[in-house]
Write an enzyme that holds these catalytic residues in place. Structure first.
Site, PDB file in Angstrom:
ATOM      1  N   GLY A   1       0.862  -1.041   0.000  1.00 31.40           N
ATOM      2  CA  GLY A   1       0.000   0.000   0.000  1.00 31.40           C
ATOM      3  C   GLY A   1       0.796   0.961   0.000  1.00 31.40           C
ATOM      4  CB  THR A   2       3.842   2.374   1.228  1.00 29.90           C
ATOM      5  OG1 THR A   2       3.428   1.327   2.111  1.00 29.90           O
ATOM      6  CG2 THR A   2       4.831   3.252   1.878  1.00 29.90           C
TER       7      THR A   2
END
Length: 529
Positions: free
Chosen positions: A348-349
């Site tokens: 995710g990030t």
């Protein structure tokens, strides 16, 4: 909306930015928000926070308001570390997960307390120059008035819909007519605008013990979650001392556990014991050594690293020179190995970097973990809650086994490099386990071969996980892949448009300013003046 073919069949090349003030991140609109703060008299910390807040709006496929963050900040001659990750709800006992063999990947039972909002406020209070509320202006405007969705973000958005569409609140907030927005389509989220305005006005307090907290807890109560008001109210950020590993006159600084940054340091400490320069840049030996060192480091990471209060091995023991030398001695240059965790002495990030003309530098990363995170979205708020709890183990006795009030082992890590006691580079490589191995690959290129940051970012990367497969980018030379296979590596060449190798953003100090590099694998952009 233009009826384009939104495929990109040719590899693009970027040139680095040279400027006295710089911001580099994965979405151009967010980078410009940070630059706006610098022009309004703010410093690098203000720019980083504004960029991060804007990213929750313009790149919701990778982060959101309900995530965690970590940062390293060089300010007035000292490096500071911030851990703004949250803890497990009080009701997350092992019995709560009875009958499961592994932690779930989506839904309420992956939602730990989101620490990000408190992290924004902590950074602003300690280092910022501008009023906290001022940092929200660009994000609020994009949420209220909308922005045009890029092809990369549209692609990632659509890919996550089948997995998350049935999670409570997701489709009502993040779909239009039952689908993800298309490339070039204007996306608005007035709910996010109102939420960010409330966070700005209350200094984030509403998120943890005010109206926003009440809405989060009420949604949990109605839809099967156990996150409680006390869980949110007890959240606190932690200022921590970075840990470091030397390599060729450079110091790579990472935040200590509960993050995976120590894995990058272990691998770098192993590589330090080899004549990397004699191997040659981008040679089969170069890649083989890095792969083997990273496999050893990951074996230790998954065996020993957790919430520091629950670790059975001290981080210092994992970085002990004698231990690293012993780990290095297990590497055979002629063949791959099946790594096992070592036994040290007991004891995710989205990513962004910002730097200003006064010398402050920020390495900053925030995440919902996997894309939108848990898929749970609080109605009427635009708050997408992360799924960081997936990182816990359900193995009894494991240091990372889930427990109330415990922090999970974290993947998101901001990197920072110093040389001769002075700041040199703020950088990061996004993407789960790609982050630690991305840090290793960047440092080998920088310190052993003096590659410039844009070349470091553009170079073909590898990615290893827990198994024997070594994934490599499509532009890795075929002869290198063939030689790695001859040494026993199960090399898999990824498609040319793969996003599995993360996106690097780097800001390196140069005489009179900074060189900022951004990654063509995503929508990355470096801006400055």
């Amino acid at each position: 909306m233009q009826d384009f073919d939104w495929s990109f069949p040719y590899r693009s090349q970027k040139m680095p930015l040279l400027a006295a003030n710089a911001v580099s991140t994965s979405q151009p609109l967010a980078a410009q928000a940070g630059l706006q703060m610098l022009r309004e008299g703010g410093n690098a910390i203000d720019a980083a926070i504004a960029t991060a807040i804007t990213l929750t709006v313009v790149e919701p496929v990778m982060n959101g308001i309900g995530g965690d963050l970590f940062a390293q900040v060089w300010h007035e001659g000292k490096l500071y570390g911030l851990n703004a990750s949250g803890r497990a709800p009080a009701r997350w006992t092992p019995d709560h997960f009875a009958g499961r063999s592994a932690m779930p990947k989506v839904g309420w039972d992956t939602v730990t307390v989101p620490g990000q909002v408190a992290g924004w406020r902590a950074l602003s209070e300690r280092f910022g120059k501008l009023p906290f509320a001022q940092l929200f202006a660009p994000a609020i405007a994009y949420a209220a008035e909308g922005f045009l969705v890029s092809p990369q973000i549209a692609r990632q958005w659509a890919a996550q819909v089948p997995v998350l569409v049935e999670q409570p609140g997701f489709k009502e907030t993040f779909l239009v007519d039952g689908r993800a927005p298309r490339a070039g389509e204007r996306w608005r989220c007035p709910d996010q605008a109102r939420t960010l305005a409330e966070i700005a006005a209350t200094g984030g307090r509403s998120f943890y013990e005010g109206p926003l907290a009440e809405r989060i807890v009420d949604h949990a109560r109605k839809t099967g979650g156990v996150l409680a008001a006390q869980d949110l109210a007890q959240h606190q950020v932690a200022w921590v001392e970075p840990i470091a590993q030397a390599f060729r006159g450079h110091l790579l600084h990472e935040l200590p556990p509960n993050g995976q940054g120590i894995a990058a340091l272990i691998a770098l400490g192993i590589v330090e014991r080899f004549d990397v320069e004699a191997m040659g840049l981008d040679s089969p030996d170069f890649y083989h050594l890095a792969i083997e060192a990273m496999k050893l480091a990951f074996a230790d990471l998954h065996a020993h690293v957790a919430d520091p209060a629950h670790m059975q091995v001290a981080p210092a023991a994992l970085l002990d020179p004698q231990y690293l030398a012993a780990r290095a001695a297990t590497i055979r240059m002629d063949r791959s190995s099946v790594p096992m965790a070592g036994v040290p002495k007991p004891g995710g990030t989205v990513y962004l970097a910002a730097a200003d003309a006064q010398g402050s530098m920020v390495s900053f990363i925030q995440s919902n973990y996997r894309g939108f995170g848990s898929g749970v979205v609080v109605p009427g708020t635009g708050i997408a809650l992360h799924n960081r709890g997936e990182s816990f183990s359900l193995q009894a006795g494991h240091p990372n086994c889930v427990a109330p009030g415990k922090q999970p082992m974290h993947t998101i890590i901001p990197g920072f490099v110093t040389r001769s006691g002075q700041p040199l580079m703020a950088f990061g490589v996004m993407g789960g386990s790609m982050q630690a191995q991305g840090h290793l690959q960047m440092l080998m290129r920088l310190a052993a071969f003096r590659q410039n940051p844009q070349a470091m970012s553009d170079a073909p990367r590898f990615r290893v996980e827990n198994g024997p497969v070594v994934n490599v980018e499509a532009h890795l030379p075929g002869a290198v892949a063939q030689e790695l296979r001859a040494r026993g590596h199960d090399v898999q060449v990824a498609p040319s448009d793969s996003l599995e190798f993360g996106s690097a953003q780097l800001i390196h100090r140069v005489d009179g300013g900074y060189l900022a590099a951004s990654d063509s694998r995503r929508d990355g952009q470096a801006v400055g003046f």
